[in-house]
Write a protein that holds these residues in place. Sequence first.
Motif, PDB file in Angstrom:
ATOM      1  N   MET A   1     -11.796 -48.961  -7.317  1.00  0.00           N
ATOM      2  CA  MET A   1     -11.750 -50.402  -6.637  1.00  0.00           C
ATOM      3  C   MET A   1     -11.662 -51.568  -7.717  1.00  0.00           C
ATOM      4  O   MET A   1     -10.870 -52.433  -7.673  1.00  0.00           O
ATOM      5  CB  MET A   1     -13.095 -50.513  -6.129  1.00  0.00           C
ATOM      6  CG  MET A   1     -13.098 -51.825  -5.274  1.00  0.00           C
ATOM      7  SD  MET A   1     -12.105 -51.864  -4.006  1.00  0.00           S
ATOM      8  CE  MET A   1     -12.184 -53.210  -3.164  1.00  0.00           C
ATOM      9  N   TYR A   3     -10.140 -51.127 -10.570  1.00  0.00           N
ATOM     10  CA  TYR A   3      -8.591 -51.050 -10.969  1.00  0.00           C
ATOM     11  C   TYR A   3      -7.875 -52.120 -10.062  1.00  0.00           C
ATOM     12  O   TYR A   3      -7.015 -52.804 -10.654  1.00  0.00           O
ATOM     13  CB  TYR A   3      -8.307 -49.831 -10.852  1.00  0.00           C
ATOM     14  CG  TYR A   3      -8.534 -48.636 -12.007  1.00  0.00           C
ATOM     15  CD1 TYR A   3      -8.270 -49.194 -13.121  1.00  0.00           C
ATOM     16  CD2 TYR A   3      -8.939 -47.285 -11.582  1.00  0.00           C
ATOM     17  CE1 TYR A   3      -8.575 -48.204 -14.215  1.00  0.00           C
ATOM     18  CE2 TYR A   3      -9.147 -46.579 -12.643  1.00  0.00           C
ATOM     19  CZ  TYR A   3      -9.007 -46.782 -13.914  1.00  0.00           C
ATOM     20  OH  TYR A   3      -9.405 -45.854 -14.848  1.00  0.00           O
ATOM     21  N   THR A  49     -12.258 -56.883 -15.982  1.00  0.00           N
ATOM     22  CA  THR A  49     -12.627 -56.179 -14.754  1.00  0.00           C
ATOM     23  C   THR A  49     -11.868 -54.784 -15.046  1.00  0.00           C
ATOM     24  O   THR A  49     -12.518 -53.804 -14.531  1.00  0.00           O
ATOM     25  CB  THR A  49     -12.159 -56.679 -13.789  1.00  0.00           C
ATOM     26  OG1 THR A  49     -12.688 -58.040 -13.835  1.00  0.00           O
ATOM     27  CG2 THR A  49     -12.383 -55.968 -12.471  1.00  0.00           C
ATOM     28  N   GLY A  53     -13.821 -51.011 -15.072  1.00  0.00           N
ATOM     29  CA  GLY A  53     -13.554 -49.993 -14.113  1.00  0.00           C
ATOM     30  C   GLY A  53     -12.788 -48.645 -14.560  1.00  0.00           C
ATOM     31  O   GLY A  53     -13.255 -47.787 -14.081  1.00  0.00           O
ATOM     32  N   SER A  54     -12.322 -48.742 -15.811  1.00  0.00           N
ATOM     33  CA  SER A  54     -11.936 -47.289 -16.469  1.00  0.00           C
ATOM     34  C   SER A  54     -13.172 -46.756 -17.115  1.00  0.00           C
ATOM     35  O   SER A  54     -13.015 -45.500 -17.010  1.00  0.00           O
ATOM     36  CB  SER A  54     -10.603 -47.769 -17.495  1.00  0.00           C
ATOM     37  OG  SER A  54     -11.402 -48.730 -18.446  1.00  0.00           O
ATOM     38  N   ILE A  56     -16.149 -46.955 -15.969  1.00  0.00           N
ATOM     39  CA  ILE A  56     -17.099 -46.431 -14.745  1.00  0.00           C
ATOM     40  C   ILE A  56     -16.365 -45.084 -14.107  1.00  0.00           C
ATOM     41  O   ILE A  56     -16.945 -44.119 -13.722  1.00  0.00           O
ATOM     42  CB  ILE A  56     -17.166 -47.632 -13.674  1.00  0.00           C
ATOM     43  CG1 ILE A  56     -18.382 -48.446 -14.368  1.00  0.00           C
ATOM     44  CG2 ILE A  56     -17.711 -46.889 -12.348  1.00  0.00           C
ATOM     45  CD1 ILE A  56     -18.431 -49.810 -13.243  1.00  0.00           C
ATOM     46  N   SER A  57     -15.006 -45.008 -14.247  1.00  0.00           N
ATOM     47  CA  SER A  57     -14.213 -43.954 -13.665  1.00  0.00           C
ATOM     48  C   SER A  57     -14.271 -42.546 -14.542  1.00  0.00           C
ATOM     49  O   SER A  57     -13.826 -41.701 -14.116  1.00  0.00           O
ATOM     50  CB  SER A  57     -12.940 -44.292 -13.361  1.00  0.00           C
ATOM     51  OG  SER A  57     -12.203 -44.223 -14.394  1.00  0.00           O
ATOM     52  N   ILE A  58     -14.918 -42.670 -15.603  1.00  0.00           N
ATOM     53  CA  ILE A  58     -14.883 -41.486 -16.519  1.00  0.00           C
ATOM     54  C   ILE A  58     -15.830 -40.340 -16.207  1.00  0.00           C
ATOM     55  O   ILE A  58     -15.772 -39.360 -16.538  1.00  0.00           O
ATOM     56  CB  ILE A  58     -15.158 -41.901 -17.887  1.00  0.00           C
ATOM     57  CG1 ILE A  58     -14.114 -42.638 -18.556  1.00  0.00           C
ATOM     58  CG2 ILE A  58     -15.291 -40.705 -19.044  1.00  0.00           C
ATOM     59  CD1 ILE A  58     -14.084 -43.284 -19.752  1.00  0.00           C
ATOM     60  N   GLU A  59     -16.794 -40.734 -15.077  1.00  0.00           N
ATOM     61  CA  GLU A  59     -17.982 -40.014 -14.816  1.00  0.00           C
ATOM     62  C   GLU A  59     -17.477 -38.604 -14.442  1.00  0.00           C
ATOM     63  O   GLU A  59     -16.137 -38.350 -13.516  1.00  0.00           O
ATOM     64  CB  GLU A  59     -18.606 -40.576 -13.645  1.00  0.00           C
ATOM     65  CG  GLU A  59     -19.468 -41.737 -14.051  1.00  0.00           C
ATOM     66  CD  GLU A  59     -20.682 -42.098 -13.038  1.00  0.00           C
ATOM     67  OE1 GLU A  59     -20.728 -41.445 -12.109  1.00  0.00           O
ATOM     68  OE2 GLU A  59     -21.101 -43.395 -13.325  1.00  0.00           O
ATOM     69  N   ASN A  60     -17.810 -37.631 -14.546  1.00  0.00           N
ATOM     70  CA  ASN A  60     -17.509 -36.144 -14.247  1.00  0.00           C
ATOM     71  C   ASN A  60     -18.102 -36.072 -12.708  1.00  0.00           C
ATOM     72  O   ASN A  60     -19.243 -36.487 -12.318  1.00  0.00           O
ATOM     73  CB  ASN A  60     -18.227 -35.028 -15.217  1.00  0.00           C
ATOM     74  CG  ASN A  60     -17.556 -35.172 -16.410  1.00  0.00           C
ATOM     75  OD1 ASN A  60     -16.607 -35.395 -16.753  1.00  0.00           O
ATOM     76  ND2 ASN A  60     -18.389 -34.509 -17.422  1.00  0.00           N
ATOM     77  N   GLU A  61     -17.223 -35.567 -11.821  1.00  0.00           N
ATOM     78  CA  GLU A  61     -17.494 -35.344 -10.376  1.00  0.00           C
ATOM     79  C   GLU A  61     -17.906 -34.223 -10.281  1.00  0.00           C
ATOM     80  O   GLU A  61     -17.858 -32.970 -10.913  1.00  0.00           O
ATOM     81  CB  GLU A  61     -16.169 -35.816  -9.773  1.00  0.00           C
ATOM     82  CG  GLU A  61     -15.673 -37.017  -9.601  1.00  0.00           C
ATOM     83  CD  GLU A  61     -14.266 -37.219  -8.788  1.00  0.00           C
ATOM     84  OE1 GLU A  61     -14.010 -36.514  -8.215  1.00  0.00           O
ATOM     85  OE2 GLU A  61     -13.925 -38.425  -8.760  1.00  0.00           O
ATOM     86  N   TYR A  77     -21.224 -38.049 -18.126  1.00  0.00           N
ATOM     87  CA  TYR A  77     -19.612 -38.388 -18.665  1.00  0.00           C
ATOM     88  C   TYR A  77     -18.689 -37.498 -19.058  1.00  0.00           C
ATOM     89  O   TYR A  77     -17.850 -37.092 -18.585  1.00  0.00           O
ATOM     90  CB  TYR A  77     -19.878 -39.738 -19.378  1.00  0.00           C
ATOM     91  CG  TYR A  77     -20.666 -40.862 -18.561  1.00  0.00           C
ATOM     92  CD1 TYR A  77     -19.779 -41.526 -17.922  1.00  0.00           C
ATOM     93  CD2 TYR A  77     -21.763 -41.195 -18.847  1.00  0.00           C
ATOM     94  CE1 TYR A  77     -20.367 -42.677 -17.199  1.00  0.00           C
ATOM     95  CE2 TYR A  77     -22.551 -42.140 -18.190  1.00  0.00           C
ATOM     96  CZ  TYR A  77     -21.855 -42.768 -17.320  1.00  0.00           C
ATOM     97  OH  TYR A  77     -22.378 -43.824 -16.624  1.00  0.00           O
TER      98      TYR A  77
END
Length: 123
Positions: A1, A3, A49, A53-54, A56-61, A77
């Motif tokens: 988001m 991004y 921003t 965003g980049s 925050i998006s590194i987190e392992n799912e 992470y």
Amino acid sequence: MLYLLGSLLFIHAAYSSFEFHQLLKIHSEYDYLPLPTEITVEVILALVTFIIGSIISIENEPKLSIDNKLILQDDKYLKKIEMRKAMREFEKVGISGFEEYDSRVDFIDIKQKRKEYNDWVNK
């Protein structure tokens, strides 16, 4: 988001800059005007921003197992690097992890290298 938000802010700042330069072309009495601070602030805000965003998006799912159960990873992470796995490629090639230090010119025995070369040539 974030991004998307950063991209939209950056596109808007680019369009605002385009409009500003078009106005400068029309009004030729102004030789040079700096870019308005609002556009500069908008570009900086867009980049910040986008970078947040980049990060925050590194987190392992979590991953799904064969039984459709969620498997949570230990690390949030990035995975930890195991040294034995990291050195495996060096070992396959036949060099040590300190090769860049071992092969410095200051540490090379020139007489030994010349002797090895002469032995190789005379074979």
